[in-house]
Design an enzyme around this catalytic site. Structure first.
Site, PDB file in Angstrom:
ATOM      1  N   ASP A 277       0.876  -1.166   0.000  1.00  0.00           N
ATOM      2  CA  ASP A 277       0.000   0.000   0.000  1.00  0.00           C
ATOM      3  C   ASP A 277       0.916   1.220   0.000  1.00  0.00           C
ATOM      4  O   ASP A 277       2.086   1.147   0.370  1.00  0.00           O
ATOM      5  CB  ASP A 277      -0.972  -0.003   1.193  1.00  0.00           C
ATOM      6  CG  ASP A 277      -2.154   0.925   0.926  1.00  0.00           C
ATOM      7  OD1 ASP A 277      -2.062   1.781   0.009  1.00  0.00           O
ATOM      8  OD2 ASP A 277      -3.184   0.811   1.611  1.00  0.00           O
ATOM      9  N   TRP A 278       0.356   2.338  -0.407  1.00  0.00           N
ATOM     10  CA  TRP A 278       1.176   3.533  -0.649  1.00  0.00           C
ATOM     11  C   TRP A 278       1.745   4.088   0.672  1.00  0.00           C
ATOM     12  O   TRP A 278       1.056   4.763   1.422  1.00  0.00           O
ATOM     13  CB  TRP A 278       0.337   4.576  -1.377  1.00  0.00           C
ATOM     14  CG  TRP A 278       0.382   4.485  -2.882  1.00  0.00           C
ATOM     15  CD1 TRP A 278       0.612   5.539  -3.729  1.00  0.00           C
ATOM     16  CD2 TRP A 278       0.232   3.336  -3.735  1.00  0.00           C
ATOM     17  NE1 TRP A 278       0.617   5.098  -5.044  1.00  0.00           N
ATOM     18  CE2 TRP A 278       0.390   3.758  -5.074  1.00  0.00           C
ATOM     19  CE3 TRP A 278       0.002   1.989  -3.498  1.00  0.00           C
ATOM     20  CZ2 TRP A 278       0.308   2.898  -6.161  1.00  0.00           C
ATOM     21  CZ3 TRP A 278      -0.075   1.114  -4.590  1.00  0.00           C
ATOM     22  CH2 TRP A 278       0.083   1.570  -5.888  1.00  0.00           C
TER      23      TRP A 278
END
Ligand code: BGC
Length: 735
Positions: free
Chosen positions: A249-250
């Site tokens: 995930d970012w």
């Protein structure tokens, strides 16, 4: 060669050729080029190695359509792009159809538009289990039930990937709250993990062959998911034999060594210091110092090249589909899904469907609100979005005079005004929602109160004067939003008072609520008709108007329980929800209806509930036990006067055994369309897994001997028929 579960895995020769090609490219790469492959070189891409015919891998959010174009290094939209897309029903809405065909069609649209926009990976679908309705991102997820998640996620992913685009199923795993999402340590026991939180992802890997998977922000049992040795290593790679790409995930990676030595392949983040990402220069330096072996990088590059190979991005790997930007066909698919996702919760005195009178009052801000552009990374730039008021005006035509009053007042909030939230989304350890607006002084408070009363009074007056009244209430993306959770299930903006007052003025008023998660409905006894819909795409409101006016017979069913009060939610009772450091899931497998039904807790509407304008009956089932399987058949008949669709659900009640088990668990369902008087035979084939629970001693599934009840019904609490079967170690299943 490891056993592989990807689609191309069955053809041994093709697999060998693929692996050879990958190896060949890998051998020609320098360390810098390999490093460029495994971390973000833009907000939504890696670097690629053009000299070797390896393009960058382009990614985009998200679940409700392909997100707008961003600059490579800034969270600002690129304004000169024609990047409007089909606004698709959210995953909640797709799940509410209980129709895997609709999920597949939505997947195809998403895949096609992703491809046409020049992207390779779509960061969807979100399939986290809705452990509590307070989670801000629930609108992006499907259900509280793992079986329903599996049945709807698999076709959705298949639809996406048919278009030569990779799904990136997210967020792996147990990402059940937004509060302190980057740092919260979720503690979950092995049985709960296997029975509730992993099945959707396992189905995505084994059945749908998802080409990529996104690691979650949170920690799971003490380790960040994107660096988690057990989750990514022991479970995903070893137990499930996954050979696809694992994308973070970012901003989900925190430690170079841990990430490098985990099974993560690609580190993405929200900041523009790409070279400083953990798996960029810091990793290169660690390799050069001899602290980390280059082999870990090679493994990651291989997985990314394999993903590219599957997408036909590499030379000589076949002709890739082109995709369509958007089309009438896409809109039609979105509309069809929306139609099946509208849920008729209550319809006393058959108030609905309405024959629109010559004077209709429409009340409530949600009648004119636009939602597609909010919610966090799920936001999109919709081609268009029909509002409920537009849809009703369209349905009524010139014969109907519709008057509108907003009824409730929404103050401007910082949340709704803030720009580029994603850039700063990693800065605060805990993000509090600002949904109440900034009220500094007593004078401002008085003015606000005056406004609320003024809006309500005008609406009540209109309701009193009109023949028909429809209220459009509910939530918006100030509440259903990434990055923060809800504090309660109460409707915001004093809507309860409004609904109550309108119902006093006009007891036949129809209440339509839209949201991404259940709300309290203290006025429920007063309302004769209540309709629910989720964020359901560009034609969602058209579908609602069609249901209200009877052009469409509703067939949506709740994919989650609607509790009466916030305090009824198990994780709230346990004082667990929203904890920001260590969050123990003491509710175990008793998630959603597994809890409410087993503990006899009254709800507003139960899991699987949804009415129709016609009636269905279910015949006495026939049960056979053959070849280790249990086969249950029953006839479904439309006994009303309109054609309609019904979803028959099959639940299993286990015998008392070694461990406490929920008294009902969904194990099969079938949705059928029937003309009046038509009868269709339904056949459910159950294997051992439908009766099993996860045994921690065995580290696997076990079926205990005893009597199992099989119930068939129209919801978890509307059981129409049941039969029993016995299971023994000696004889297996007996009817
Ligand atoms: C979200 C992901 C999303 C990513 C990229 C993160 O904040 O959790 O779901 O795909 O951003 O926008």
């Amino acid at each position: 060669m490891t056993k592989t579960y990807t689609r191309d895995g069955k053809n041994k020769k093709a697999v060998l050729m693929r692996e050879e090609k990958i190896e060949n490219i890998l051998q020609q790469m320098t360390l810098d080029e390999k490093i460029g492959m495994i971390h973000g070189a833009g907000l939504f891409r890696n670097e690629g190695v053009p000299r070797l015919g390896v393009p960058p891998l382009y990614m985009s959010d998200g679940p409700m359509g392909v997100r707008q174009e961003f600059h490579n290094d800034r969270w600002n939209g690129v304004y000169d792009r024609e990047d409007m897309v089909t606004y698709l029903p959210s995953n909640s809405a797709i799940a509410a159809t209980w129709n895997p065909k609709r999920a597949k069609e939505c997947g195809r649209v998403l895949g096609s538009e992703t491809r046409a926009r020049g992207k390779d990976v779509i960061l969807a679908p979100g399939i986290n289990i809705k452990r509590t309705p307070l989670c801000g991102r629930n609108f992006e997820y499907m259900s509280e039930d793992p079986y329903l998640v599996c049945e709807m996620a698999v076709p959705l992913i298949e639809g996406i990937q048919e278009q030569d685009v990779a799904a990136c199923v997210k967020h792996f795993a147990v990402n059940g709250q937004e509060t302190n999402r980057l740092w919260v340590d979720t503690i979950v026991d092995e049985r709960t993990l296997n029975e509730i939180y992993l099945p959707g992802f396992e189905a995505a890997v084994h059945r749908a062959h998802s080409y990529s998977i996104m690691g979650a922000y949170n920690l799971l049992n003490g380790q960040h998911c994107c660096e988690n040795k057990i989750l990514l290593g022991d479970i995903l790679r070893k137990k499930w034999n996954y050979d696809g790409a694992v994308i973070s995930d970012w901003g989900g990676v925190h430690n170079t060594k841990a990430a490098a030595e985990s099974e993560l392949d690609l580190e993405m983040s929200v900041t523009d210091n790409f070279d400083e990402y953990c798996m960029a220069n810091p990793l290169k330096a660690a390799i050069q110092r001899g602290e980390i072996s280059q082999e870990v990088v090679d493994k990651k590059v291989r997985n990314i090249l394999r993903l590219m190979y599957r997408l036909k991005m590499l030379e000589g790997t076949g002709r890739r589909k082109k995709g369509r930007y958007h089309s009438g066909k896409h809109i039609k698919a979105a509309k069809k899904t929306a139609r099946e996702s509208v849920i008729l919760l209550k319809n006393e005195e058959s108030i609905l469907p309405l024959k629109l009178s010559d004077r209709v009052a429409v009340i409530g801000k949600n009648a004119t609100a636009i939602h597609s552009c909010g919610g966090g990374s799920a936001e999109i730039k919709a081609l268009y979005e029909v509002t409920p008021l537009m849809a009703l005006l369209n349905a009524g035509g010139g014969d109907t005079h519709i008057e509108y009053e907003p009824g409730y007042f929404i103050p401007d909030t910082e949340a709704s005004q803030s720009q580029n939230w994603q850039e700063t989304s990693l800065e605060d350890r805990k993000q509090e929602p600002d949904t109440q607006g900034t009220i500094d002084s007593e004078a401002q408070k008085d003015a606000l109160e005056k406004k609320i009363i003024e809006y309500r009074d005008r609406a009540v007056r209109l309701a009193r004067e009109s023949k028909q009244t429809i209220i459009f209430a509910g939530l918006n993306h100030d509440y259903d939003v990434e990055g923060s959770d809800k504090e309660s299930l109460k409707l915001p903006y004093h809507q309860d008072e409004l609904i109550e007052a309108v119902l006093d003025a006009n007891p036949d008023a129809v209440v339509v609520i839209m949201g991404g998660a259940p709300v309290e409905m203290d006025w429920l006894n007063k309302a004769k008709a209540v309709v629910w819909y989720y964020y359901s795409g560009l034609e969602g409101a058209t579908a609602v108007a069609e249901v209200l006016t009877g052009n469409v017979n509703p067939s949506g069913k709740l994919p989650e329980t609607f509790p009466k009060h916030t305090e009824d939610i198990y994780s709230v009772k346990l004082g667990e929800f929203g904890k920001s450091d260590k969050l123990e899931y003491k509710d175990g497998v008793f998630v959603g209806y597994r809890y409410y039904v087993s503990h006899n807790i009254e709800t507003n509407f139960c899991f699987g509930h949804g009415l129709s304008y016609t009636e269905f009956s279910l015949g006495i089932p026939d049960v056979r036990c053959e070849g280790g399987k249990v086969i249950v058949s029953a006839a479904l008949r439309n006994i009303g006067t309109r054609k309609g669709k019904e979803t028959v659900q099959l639940y299993i009640t286990p015998p008392q055994g070694r461990v406490e088990r929920p008294i009902m668990e969904l194990k099969a369902f079938k949705k059928k369309a029937l003309e009046p008087e038509e009868k269709k035979n339904l056949k459910f084939i159950l294997d051992r897994s439908a009766f099993a629970y996860y045994d921690e001693q065995l580290h696997g599934y076990r079926v205990e001997p005893g009597e199992y009840k099989i119930s068939l019904g129209m919801s978890v609490q509307d059981i129409r028929q049941s039969v029993t079967v016995r299971y023994s170690y000696e004889k297996g299943f007996e009817c």
